[in-house]
Design a protein around this motif. Structure first.
Motif, PDB file in Angstrom:
ATOM      1  N   GLY A  43       2.932  13.956   9.982  1.00 23.29           N
ATOM      2  CA  GLY A  43       3.343  12.675   9.763  1.00 23.29           C
ATOM      3  C   GLY A  43       2.387  11.432   9.868  1.00 23.29           C
ATOM      4  N   GLU A  44       1.272  11.941  10.198  1.00 22.70           N
ATOM      5  CA  GLU A  44       0.377  10.601  10.200  1.00 22.70           C
ATOM      6  C   GLU A  44      -0.520  10.125   8.837  1.00 22.70           C
ATOM      7  OE1 GLU A  44      -0.672   9.018  13.024  1.00 22.70           O
ATOM      8  OE2 GLU A  44       0.735  10.503  13.994  1.00 22.70           O
ATOM      9  N   ILE A  45      -0.697   9.152   8.701  1.00 20.11           N
ATOM     10  CA  ILE A  45      -1.432   8.781   7.216  1.00 20.11           C
ATOM     11  C   ILE A  45      -2.548   9.289   7.072  1.00 20.11           C
ATOM     12  CG2 ILE A  45      -2.327   6.769   6.098  1.00 20.11           C
ATOM     13  CD1 ILE A  45      -0.305   4.783   7.206  1.00 20.11           C
ATOM     14  N   SER A  46      -2.834  10.201   5.926  1.00 22.77           N
ATOM     15  CA  SER A  46      -3.918  10.883   5.644  1.00 22.77           C
ATOM     16  C   SER A  46      -4.896  10.311   4.422  1.00 22.77           C
ATOM     17  CB  SER A  46      -3.652  12.407   5.333  1.00 22.77           C
ATOM     18  OG  SER A  46      -2.623  12.511   4.287  1.00 22.77           O
ATOM     19  N   GLU A  47      -4.095   9.464   3.816  1.00 17.92           N
ATOM     20  CA  GLU A  47      -4.524   8.874   2.329  1.00 17.92           C
ATOM     21  C   GLU A  47      -3.787   7.621   2.010  1.00 17.92           C
ATOM     22  OE1 GLU A  47      -5.337  11.300  -1.206  1.00 17.92           O
ATOM     23  OE2 GLU A  47      -4.438  12.797   0.081  1.00 17.92           O
ATOM     24  N   VAL A  48      -4.625   6.584   1.481  1.00 22.34           N
ATOM     25  CA  VAL A  48      -4.115   5.342   1.296  1.00 22.34           C
ATOM     26  C   VAL A  48      -4.374   4.988  -0.180  1.00 22.34           C
ATOM     27  CG1 VAL A  48      -3.901   2.783   1.664  1.00 22.34           C
ATOM     28  CG2 VAL A  48      -4.190   4.360   3.343  1.00 22.34           C
ATOM     29  N   SER A  49      -3.307   4.187  -1.061  1.00 23.38           N
ATOM     30  CA  SER A  49      -3.804   3.854  -2.298  1.00 23.38           C
ATOM     31  C   SER A  49      -3.049   2.595  -2.436  1.00 23.38           C
ATOM     32  CB  SER A  49      -3.069   4.953  -3.522  1.00 23.38           C
ATOM     33  OG  SER A  49      -3.190   4.417  -4.816  1.00 23.38           O
ATOM     34  N   ARG A  50      -3.637   1.987  -3.433  1.00 21.29           N
ATOM     35  CA  ARG A  50      -2.907   0.531  -3.960  1.00 21.29           C
ATOM     36  C   ARG A  50      -2.190   0.644  -4.692  1.00 21.29           C
ATOM     37  NH1 ARG A  50      -6.839  -4.254  -2.805  1.00 21.29           N
ATOM     38  NH2 ARG A  50      -8.509  -3.209  -2.115  1.00 21.29           N
ATOM     39  N   SER A  51      -1.824   1.863  -5.401  1.00 22.66           N
ATOM     40  CA  SER A  51      -0.551   1.834  -6.447  1.00 22.66           C
ATOM     41  C   SER A  51       0.077   3.254  -5.961  1.00 22.66           C
ATOM     42  CB  SER A  51      -1.131   1.744  -7.882  1.00 22.66           C
ATOM     43  OG  SER A  51      -2.204   2.765  -7.954  1.00 22.66           O
ATOM     44  N   VAL A  52       1.143   3.586  -6.541  1.00 13.90           N
ATOM     45  CA  VAL A  52       1.900   4.670  -6.495  1.00 13.90           C
ATOM     46  C   VAL A  52       1.123   5.875  -7.165  1.00 13.90           C
ATOM     47  CG1 VAL A  52       4.089   5.896  -6.896  1.00 13.90           C
ATOM     48  CG2 VAL A  52       4.040   3.661  -6.255  1.00 13.90           C
ATOM     49  N   SER A  53       0.858   6.961  -6.589  1.00 10.61           N
ATOM     50  CA  SER A  53       0.184   8.188  -7.362  1.00 10.61           C
ATOM     51  C   SER A  53       1.012   9.358  -6.964  1.00 10.61           C
ATOM     52  CB  SER A  53      -1.266   8.235  -6.701  1.00 10.61           C
ATOM     53  OG  SER A  53      -1.117   8.660  -5.515  1.00 10.61           O
ATOM     54  N   GLU A  54       0.646  10.383  -7.564  1.00  7.29           N
ATOM     55  CA  GLU A  54       1.222  11.800  -7.121  1.00  7.29           C
ATOM     56  C   GLU A  54       1.356  12.106  -5.799  1.00  7.29           C
ATOM     57  OE1 GLU A  54       0.845  16.246  -8.419  1.00  7.29           O
ATOM     58  OE2 GLU A  54       0.333  14.953 -10.245  1.00  7.29           O
TER      59      GLU A  54
ATOM     60  N   MET B 260       1.003  -1.186   0.060  1.00  6.50           N
ATOM     61  CA  MET B 260      -0.048   0.060  -0.179  1.00  6.50           C
ATOM     62  C   MET B 260       0.994   1.385  -0.101  1.00  6.50           C
ATOM     63  SD  MET B 260      -3.034  -1.595  -0.108  1.00  6.50           S
ATOM     64  CE  MET B 260      -4.141  -0.458   0.590  1.00  6.50           C
ATOM     65  N   TYR B 261       0.418   2.250  -0.504  1.00  7.11           N
ATOM     66  CA  TYR B 261       1.305   3.427  -0.790  1.00  7.11           C
ATOM     67  C   TYR B 261       0.416   4.554  -0.091  1.00  7.11           C
ATOM     68  CZ  TYR B 261       3.921   1.071  -4.033  1.00  7.11           C
ATOM     69  OH  TYR B 261       4.576   0.170  -4.592  1.00  7.11           O
ATOM     70  N   VAL B 262       0.976   5.479   0.652  1.00  6.44           N
ATOM     71  CA  VAL B 262       0.662   6.268   1.588  1.00  6.44           C
ATOM     72  C   VAL B 262       0.970   7.942   1.506  1.00  6.44           C
ATOM     73  CG1 VAL B 262      -0.019   4.689   3.295  1.00  6.44           C
ATOM     74  CG2 VAL B 262       1.934   6.087   3.466  1.00  6.44           C
ATOM     75  N   ASN B 263       0.052   8.656   1.891  1.00  3.17           N
ATOM     76  CA  ASN B 263       0.356  10.178   2.055  1.00  3.17           C
ATOM     77  C   ASN B 263       0.353  10.401   3.406  1.00  3.17           C
ATOM     78  OD1 ASN B 263       0.681  12.789   1.248  1.00  3.17           O
ATOM     79  ND2 ASN B 263      -1.319  13.429   0.903  1.00  3.17           N
ATOM     80  N   ARG B 264       0.876  11.528   3.982  1.00  2.00           N
ATOM     81  CA  ARG B 264       1.082  11.801   5.076  1.00  2.00           C
ATOM     82  C   ARG B 264       0.751  13.282   5.514  1.00  2.00           C
ATOM     83  NH1 ARG B 264       3.200   7.873   8.548  1.00  2.00           N
ATOM     84  NH2 ARG B 264       4.144   6.160   7.443  1.00  2.00           N
ATOM     85  N   ASP B 265      -0.050  13.543   6.471  1.00  2.00           N
ATOM     86  CA  ASP B 265      -0.382  14.985   6.801  1.00  2.00           C
ATOM     87  C   ASP B 265       1.012  15.486   7.362  1.00  2.00           C
ATOM     88  OD1 ASP B 265      -0.052  14.098   9.491  1.00  2.00           O
ATOM     89  OD2 ASP B 265      -2.439  13.977   9.662  1.00  2.00           O
ATOM     90  N   SER B 266       0.825  16.764   7.815  1.00  2.00           N
ATOM     91  CA  SER B 266       1.956  17.803   8.401  1.00  2.00           C
ATOM     92  C   SER B 266       2.607  16.979   9.618  1.00  2.00           C
ATOM     93  CB  SER B 266       1.696  19.206   8.453  1.00  2.00           C
ATOM     94  OG  SER B 266       0.698  19.361   9.437  1.00  2.00           O
TER      95      SER B 266
END
Length: 108
Positions: free
Chosen positions: A9-20, A1-7
């Motif tokens: 450092g907590e996970i804020s979004e999850v994706s099954r594939s790499v995205s922007e 899984m690929y994640v985006n983090r907020d300011s």
């Protein structure tokens, strides 16, 4: 899984594939990822429960407006009429077997 983090450092979004936005790989078994998913699932469940309770409130408001003569049943769009009749019929069937109280919520 690929994640985006907020300011923070907590996970804020999850994706099954790499995205922007989601570029950092996190193992699907990661405790941090599981906490994020469970929190999202819990919030979705709370929202669904709230929606069910609010539907009953809207039904009661519509009934009150009809009882006071502010609106007529036939003033409602046909699909709304059908949904109200379906819910009234379902509630009557459920009440007849004693699963819920008509003066309470119709959520079991």
């Amino acid at each position: 899984m690929y994640v985006n983090r907020d300011s923070q450092g907590e996970i804020s979004e999850v994706s099954r594939s790499v995205s922007e936005k989601c570029k950092e790989y996190v193992s699907p078994e990661s405790a941090e990822l599981q906490r994020f998913i469970n929190a999202e699932t819990h919030e979705a469940a709370l929202l669904r429960q709230s929606d069910m309770e609010f539907v009953r409130v809207l039904e009661d408001v519509i009934t009150l407006l009809m009882d006071k003569g502010v609106i007529r049943f036939t003033d409602l769009p046909e699909k709304a009429q059908d949904k109200l009749l379906d819910r009234q019929s379902l509630r009557k069937r459920v009440n007849d077997v004693g699963l819920i109280s008509d003066d309470d919520s119709d959520v079991i």
